[in-house]
Write a protein that holds these residues in place. Structure first.
Motif, short mmCIF file in Angstrom:
data_model
loop_
_atom_site.label_atom_id
_atom_site.label_comp_id
_atom_site.label_asym_id
_atom_site.label_seq_id
_atom_site.Cartn_x
_atom_site.Cartn_y
_atom_site.Cartn_z
N ALA A 108 0.82 -1.21 0.00
CA ALA A 108 0.00 0.00 0.00
C ALA A 108 0.86 1.26 0.00
O ALA A 108 0.53 2.26 -0.66
N ARG A 109 1.98 1.21 0.71
CA ARG A 109 2.87 2.37 0.75
C ARG A 109 3.50 2.63 -0.62
O ARG A 109 3.53 3.78 -1.09
N VAL A 110 3.99 1.58 -1.26
CA VAL A 110 4.61 1.74 -2.58
C VAL A 110 3.60 2.31 -3.58
O VAL A 110 3.91 3.23 -4.35
N ILE A 111 2.40 1.76 -3.57
CA ILE A 111 1.37 2.22 -4.50
C ILE A 111 1.01 3.68 -4.23
O ILE A 111 0.86 4.49 -5.17
N THR A 112 0.94 4.06 -2.96
CA THR A 112 0.65 5.45 -2.61
C THR A 112 1.77 6.37 -3.08
O THR A 112 1.53 7.43 -3.67
N GLU A 113 3.02 5.98 -2.81
CA GLU A 113 4.17 6.79 -3.22
C GLU A 113 4.17 7.04 -4.73
O GLU A 113 4.35 8.18 -5.19
N ASP A 114 3.96 5.98 -5.49
CA ASP A 114 4.09 6.12 -6.93
C ASP A 114 2.90 6.83 -7.56
O ASP A 114 3.06 7.57 -8.55
N LEU A 115 1.71 6.64 -7.01
CA LEU A 115 0.56 7.40 -7.52
C LEU A 115 0.72 8.89 -7.21
O LEU A 115 0.26 9.75 -7.97
N LEU A 116 1.37 9.18 -6.09
CA LEU A 116 1.67 10.58 -5.77
C LEU A 116 2.65 11.16 -6.79
O LEU A 116 2.47 12.29 -7.28
N GLN A 117 3.66 10.38 -7.15
CA GLN A 117 4.63 10.81 -8.15
C GLN A 117 3.98 11.01 -9.52
O GLN A 117 4.36 11.91 -10.28
N LEU A 118 2.99 10.19 -9.84
CA LEU A 118 2.32 10.28 -11.13
C LEU A 118 1.26 11.38 -11.18
O LEU A 118 0.68 11.65 -12.23
N GLY A 119 1.00 12.01 -10.05
CA GLY A 119 0.05 13.10 -10.01
C GLY A 119 -1.39 12.67 -9.82
O GLY A 119 -2.31 13.51 -9.86
N VAL A 120 -1.62 11.39 -9.60
CA VAL A 120 -2.98 10.91 -9.35
C VAL A 120 -3.40 11.29 -7.93
O VAL A 120 -4.57 11.58 -7.68
N LEU A 121 -2.45 11.28 -7.00
CA LEU A 121 -2.71 11.70 -5.63
C LEU A 121 -2.05 13.04 -5.38
O LEU A 121 -1.11 13.43 -6.10
N LYS A 122 -2.49 13.73 -4.34
CA LYS A 122 -1.89 15.02 -3.99
C LYS A 122 -1.85 15.16 -2.48
O LYS A 122 -2.59 14.49 -1.74
N GLY A 123 -0.95 16.01 -2.03
CA GLY A 123 -0.77 16.17 -0.59
C GLY A 123 0.52 15.51 -0.14
O GLY A 123 1.39 15.14 -0.94
N SER A 124 0.66 15.32 1.17
CA SER A 124 1.87 14.70 1.71
C SER A 124 1.70 13.19 1.79
O SER A 124 0.59 12.68 1.98
#
Length: 429
Positions: free
Chosen positions: A290-306
């Protein structure tokens, strides 16, 4: 590949050591194979018979209506069904005994058990009696014993992995724009049957394009289009032993979006396999995925925030809604974890198992990341994660679908052994 009398005796010895700590001197356990189930409106037709896995594991026999008895003083006593004349005429030679053993006629079972005058007889396996109290303790001990695979089981599963490899190679040859999802299913299943599988352990999953985001999508007559992702989750079985594998394909050259999504899941997959070893809590492997998926979706711009805030809010559940894996081997869910009475959620997902990994456990590692319309369009989810998901960006990924990668991992003392590592990962090659 079948089992030997020595394999069965060794399994019984391992189990007896656990059961002896639970059973009183004048108590017994009766493990039932089960009865065929009649098809609705089928007159004399029944569904293909499946022996209870605990009975098969303890006896090497797959014949209906049988049972095996255990007590501390009497040891193991088998009750065998004889084949009648009608069955010989209609069904011919039976192939449901892998390991020969001495047993009493099944007709003597009730009288024999009554004559022993046991204080209590606990019924396990395929039987109508509720599994409660001490019976639940005994079943839990049986499940925990079965979770550790012996050498004969591992050899059979390795053989099935080689068969599945041929099936996936056939898919790699067949996948292209213009074929249907059903075509790929036929390509896989016909190949593994030719190679010696007796069937598939679950309905094969083939999803192309947006269908790849549906977790258990049954293949349809949909034609695969140029440039679409194709997710295939399919296994091979023999004697109820099986492998459970997922691979990704592309009909033509993959897009950058598809490559990025695959790379994301592949990183989670590889890192979770590396973490899967004896002494590790399975929930921690899931949380890492779950952490890896969150990190990479954040990098791809799908997620935002910290990252910390996103992890705390468990936003990964929208894109990774299932557990990172399950026990596998004898049936696709193997022993499961029925003693986990009140399962907890981790990163928003309910895990099929929540236990410490032990040597010789066999488990799937199958992280995935999906853009599922049913979740992304859900009003409650959109409200809950209004400030965490870049909804305009997520919308662009719906046409991509989803990615899952799955292997079957045998846990070792200091690491693990990927039994399905030879099944090729050809995406993007």
């Amino acid at each position: 590949m079948t089992f030997t009398r020595s394999d069965i005796d060794a399994r019984r010895a391992r189990l007896a050591a656990r059961w002896n700590d639970i059973l009183a001197p004048n108590e017994a356990v009766l493990v039932h194979c089960g009865e065929p189930i009649q098809k609705p409106g089928g007159l004399d037709q029944t569904y293909p018979f499946l022996p209870h896995p605990a009975y098969f594991w303890l006896t090497g026999r797959r014949r209906e209506s049988e049972a095996v008895l255990y007590s501390k003083e009497g040891g193991w006593v088998e009750f065998h069904k004889e084949i009648g004349a009608d069955e010989a005429v209609w069904e011919g030679e039976r192939h449901d005994i892998l390991v020969e053993g001495k047993g009493r006629p099944n007709s003597e079972q009730e009288i024999y058990v009554a004559l022993q005058q046991f204080d209590n007889v606990y019924h396990l396996g395929q039987h109508r009696t509720p599994v409660e109290g001490k019976a639940f303790e005994l079943r839990t001990a049986l499940d925990r014993t079965r979770r550790a695979k012996d050498a004969a089981e591992v050899a059979l599963i390795r053989a099935l992995a080689a068969i599945a490899k041929s099936g996936y190679e056939r898919i790699a040859e067949a996948v292209r724009a213009g074929v249907t999802e059903q075509d790929l299913r036929i390509a896989f299943e016909s190949e593994i049957l030719r190679r010696g599988a007796t069937g598939v352990p679950y309905e094969s999953i083939v999803g192309s394009g947006p269908n790849s985001a549906i977790l258990h999508f049954p293949p349809t007559l949909k034609t695969i289009r140029e440039g679409e992702l194709v997710l295939v989750d399919a296994g091979a079985e023999r004697y109820d032993y099986c492998v459970d594998i997922t691979r990704m394909f592309s009909a033509g050259a993959p897009s950058q979006q598809q490559k990025d999504l695959y790379k994301l899941v592949l990183r989670a997959h590889e890192e979770c396999i590396a973490r899967s070893k004896a002494g590790v809590q399975w929930r921690d492997v899931h949380l890492h995925a779950a952490r890896v998926i969150t990190e990479d979706l954040l990098q791809l711009g799908v997620l935002k925030g910290s990252l910390d805030s996103l992890l705390e809010k468990e936003v990964s559940q929208v894109f990774f809604p299932h557990g990172v894996g399950h026990l596998v081997g004898l049936r696709v869910r193997d022993t499961g974890q029925p003693e986990n009475i009140n399962p907890k959620l981790y990163a928003g997902a309910r895990l099929r198992i929540d236990l410490e990994l032990e040597e010789n456990f066999l488990i799937t590692v199958e992280p995935g990341c999906y853009f599922i319309p049913a979740l992304l369009d859900d009003a409650a989810i959109r409200s809950r994660f209004a400030n965490d998901i870049n909804w305009n960006e997520a919308e662009k990924w719906k046409r991509v679908g989803g990615v899952r990668i799955e292997d079957n991992i045998l846990i070792g003392k200091n690491g693990n052994d990927n039994l399905t590592i030879d099944v090729p990962k050809v995406f993007g090659n």
